[in-house]
Design a protein around this motif. Structure first.
Motif, PDB file in Angstrom:
ATOM      1  N   TRP A 216     -15.997  -3.810 107.059  1.00  0.00           N
ATOM      2  CA  TRP A 216     -14.734  -3.354 106.462  1.00  0.00           C
ATOM      3  C   TRP A 216     -13.716  -4.498 106.407  1.00  0.00           C
ATOM      4  O   TRP A 216     -13.044  -4.711 105.398  1.00  0.00           O
ATOM      5  CB  TRP A 216     -14.212  -2.174 107.286  1.00  0.00           C
ATOM      6  CG  TRP A 216     -13.093  -1.415 106.656  1.00  0.00           C
ATOM      7  CD1 TRP A 216     -12.907  -1.152 105.341  1.00  0.00           C
ATOM      8  CD2 TRP A 216     -11.989  -0.820 107.329  1.00  0.00           C
ATOM      9  NE1 TRP A 216     -11.783  -0.438 105.139  1.00  0.00           N
ATOM     10  CE2 TRP A 216     -11.184  -0.211 106.366  1.00  0.00           C
ATOM     11  CE3 TRP A 216     -11.622  -0.724 108.660  1.00  0.00           C
ATOM     12  CZ2 TRP A 216     -10.016   0.468 106.676  1.00  0.00           C
ATOM     13  CZ3 TRP A 216     -10.463  -0.044 108.965  1.00  0.00           C
ATOM     14  CH2 TRP A 216      -9.670   0.545 107.974  1.00  0.00           C
ATOM     15  N   LYS A 217     -13.591  -5.268 107.508  1.00  0.00           N
ATOM     16  CA  LYS A 217     -12.692  -6.426 107.512  1.00  0.00           C
ATOM     17  C   LYS A 217     -13.121  -7.475 106.484  1.00  0.00           C
ATOM     18  O   LYS A 217     -12.289  -8.056 105.790  1.00  0.00           O
ATOM     19  CB  LYS A 217     -12.645  -7.055 108.911  1.00  0.00           C
ATOM     20  CG  LYS A 217     -11.881  -6.240 109.926  1.00  0.00           C
ATOM     21  CD  LYS A 217     -11.892  -6.924 111.280  1.00  0.00           C
ATOM     22  CE  LYS A 217     -11.176  -6.087 112.318  1.00  0.00           C
ATOM     23  NZ  LYS A 217     -11.219  -6.688 113.670  1.00  0.00           N
ATOM     24  N   ALA A 218     -14.424  -7.714 106.419  1.00  0.00           N
ATOM     25  CA  ALA A 218     -14.934  -8.687 105.443  1.00  0.00           C
ATOM     26  C   ALA A 218     -14.658  -8.212 104.027  1.00  0.00           C
ATOM     27  O   ALA A 218     -14.298  -9.019 103.143  1.00  0.00           O
ATOM     28  CB  ALA A 218     -16.430  -8.909 105.647  1.00  0.00           C
ATOM     29  N   ASP A 219     -14.789  -6.908 103.779  1.00  0.00           N
ATOM     30  CA  ASP A 219     -14.506  -6.355 102.448  1.00  0.00           C
ATOM     31  C   ASP A 219     -13.044  -6.565 102.077  1.00  0.00           C
ATOM     32  O   ASP A 219     -12.724  -6.944 100.951  1.00  0.00           O
ATOM     33  CB  ASP A 219     -14.869  -4.872 102.416  1.00  0.00           C
ATOM     34  CG  ASP A 219     -14.737  -4.277 101.026  1.00  0.00           C
ATOM     35  OD1 ASP A 219     -15.251  -4.903 100.073  1.00  0.00           O
ATOM     36  OD2 ASP A 219     -14.109  -3.201 100.899  1.00  0.00           O
TER      37      ASP A 219
ATOM     38  N   LEU B  58      -9.345 -12.377  98.630  1.00  0.00           N
ATOM     39  CA  LEU B  58      -9.774 -13.640  98.031  1.00  0.00           C
ATOM     40  C   LEU B  58     -10.027 -13.483  96.533  1.00  0.00           C
ATOM     41  O   LEU B  58      -9.676 -14.365  95.740  1.00  0.00           O
ATOM     42  CB  LEU B  58     -11.038 -14.149  98.741  1.00  0.00           C
ATOM     43  CG  LEU B  58     -11.575 -15.499  98.289  1.00  0.00           C
ATOM     44  CD1 LEU B  58     -10.577 -16.601  98.604  1.00  0.00           C
ATOM     45  CD2 LEU B  58     -12.908 -15.782  98.956  1.00  0.00           C
ATOM     46  N   ASN B  59     -10.608 -12.369  96.137  1.00  0.00           N
ATOM     47  CA  ASN B  59     -10.858 -12.100  94.724  1.00  0.00           C
ATOM     48  C   ASN B  59      -9.552 -12.037  93.942  1.00  0.00           C
ATOM     49  O   ASN B  59      -9.462 -12.537  92.820  1.00  0.00           O
ATOM     50  CB  ASN B  59     -11.643 -10.799  94.572  1.00  0.00           C
ATOM     51  CG  ASN B  59     -12.112 -10.579  93.154  1.00  0.00           C
ATOM     52  OD1 ASN B  59     -12.237 -11.517  92.381  1.00  0.00           O
ATOM     53  ND2 ASN B  59     -12.375  -9.326  92.815  1.00  0.00           N
ATOM     54  N   GLN B  60      -8.528 -11.431  94.538  1.00  0.00           N
ATOM     55  CA  GLN B  60      -7.227 -11.364  93.874  1.00  0.00           C
ATOM     56  C   GLN B  60      -6.622 -12.760  93.721  1.00  0.00           C
ATOM     57  O   GLN B  60      -6.068 -13.099  92.678  1.00  0.00           O
ATOM     58  CB  GLN B  60      -6.270 -10.457  94.656  1.00  0.00           C
ATOM     59  CG  GLN B  60      -6.636  -8.992  94.582  1.00  0.00           C
ATOM     60  CD  GLN B  60      -5.794  -8.132  95.524  1.00  0.00           C
ATOM     61  OE1 GLN B  60      -5.056  -8.647  96.352  1.00  0.00           O
ATOM     62  NE2 GLN B  60      -5.940  -6.814  95.388  1.00  0.00           N
ATOM     63  N   GLU B  61      -6.749 -13.601  94.747  1.00  0.00           N
ATOM     64  CA  GLU B  61      -6.221 -14.962  94.669  1.00  0.00           C
ATOM     65  C   GLU B  61      -6.972 -15.787  93.630  1.00  0.00           C
ATOM     66  O   GLU B  61      -6.372 -16.552  92.880  1.00  0.00           O
ATOM     67  CB  GLU B  61      -6.298 -15.631  96.039  1.00  0.00           C
ATOM     68  CG  GLU B  61      -5.347 -15.032  97.054  1.00  0.00           C
ATOM     69  CD  GLU B  61      -5.521 -15.620  98.441  1.00  0.00           C
ATOM     70  OE1 GLU B  61      -6.283 -16.601  98.591  1.00  0.00           O
ATOM     71  OE2 GLU B  61      -4.892 -15.105  99.381  1.00  0.00           O
ATOM     72  N   VAL B  62      -8.282 -15.621  93.590  1.00  0.00           N
ATOM     73  CA  VAL B  62      -9.089 -16.347  92.599  1.00  0.00           C
ATOM     74  C   VAL B  62      -8.756 -15.857  91.193  1.00  0.00           C
ATOM     75  O   VAL B  62      -8.681 -16.650  90.249  1.00  0.00           O
ATOM     76  CB  VAL B  62     -10.599 -16.203  92.904  1.00  0.00           C
ATOM     77  CG1 VAL B  62     -11.454 -16.699  91.758  1.00  0.00           C
ATOM     78  CG2 VAL B  62     -10.946 -16.949  94.182  1.00  0.00           C
TER      79      VAL B  62
END
Length: 119
Positions: free
Chosen positions: A24-27, A33-37
Motif C-alpha cells: 500500500w505504501k509503495a502504491d 511519482l507518476n504524478q510528478e513524472v
C-alpha cells in the motif's frame, strides 16, 4: 496442537498485514511519482526531441566532413598522378627531343601557374 496451528496462523496474518502495508505504501509512492513524472513529461519530450535533432545534425556534419576529406584526397591523388606523368615525360623527352622538352617544360610551368591561381 491447536495452539501451534493458531500461532502459525497469527504469524501468517502478521506477515500478510505487513506485506499489504508495504504494498500500500509503495502504491502511494508510485502514484505520487507518476504524478510528478506526468508534470515534467512535456519538458522531457521536448528535450529528447532536441537531443535527437542534435544527434541528427552531428551525423550530417560528420558525413559532410568525411565527404569533403574524400573529395580533397581524390583531388590530391589526381594532381599527383598528373604531375608524375608530366615530369616523367619531361625527363624522358629531354634527352631525345629538345623541342618537345621545351614544349613540355612550358606546359608544366603553365599548369603550375594555373594551379596557383585556382588555389
Amino acid at each position: 496442537m491447536y495452539l501451534f496451528i493458531t500461532t502459525i496462523f497469527i504469524a501468517e496474518l502478521i506477515i500478510a498485514s505487513a506485506l499489504i502495508n508495504l504494498i500500500w505504501k509503495a502504491d502511494k509512492k508510485v502514484i505520487q511519482l507518476n504524478q510528478e513524472v506526468s508534470k515534467i513529461r512535456p519538458a522531457v519530450e521536448d528535450l529528447l526531441k532536441a537531443f535527437k535533432d542534435a544527434v541528427y545534425n552531428l551525423q550530417n556534419t560528420v558525413e559532410s566532413f568525411f565527404t569533403f576529406v574524400k573529395k580533397k584526397r581524390d583531388q590530391f591523388l589526381t594532381k599527383l598522378v598528373i604531375s608524375i606523368v608530366m615530369y616523367a615525360s619531361l625527363i624522358f623527352f629531354k634527352g631525345k627531343f629538345k623541342k618537345a622538352a621545351a614544349v613540355f617544360q612550358t606546359l608544366v610551368l603553365l599548369k603550375d601557374y594555373w594551379d596557383e591561381l585556382a588555389a
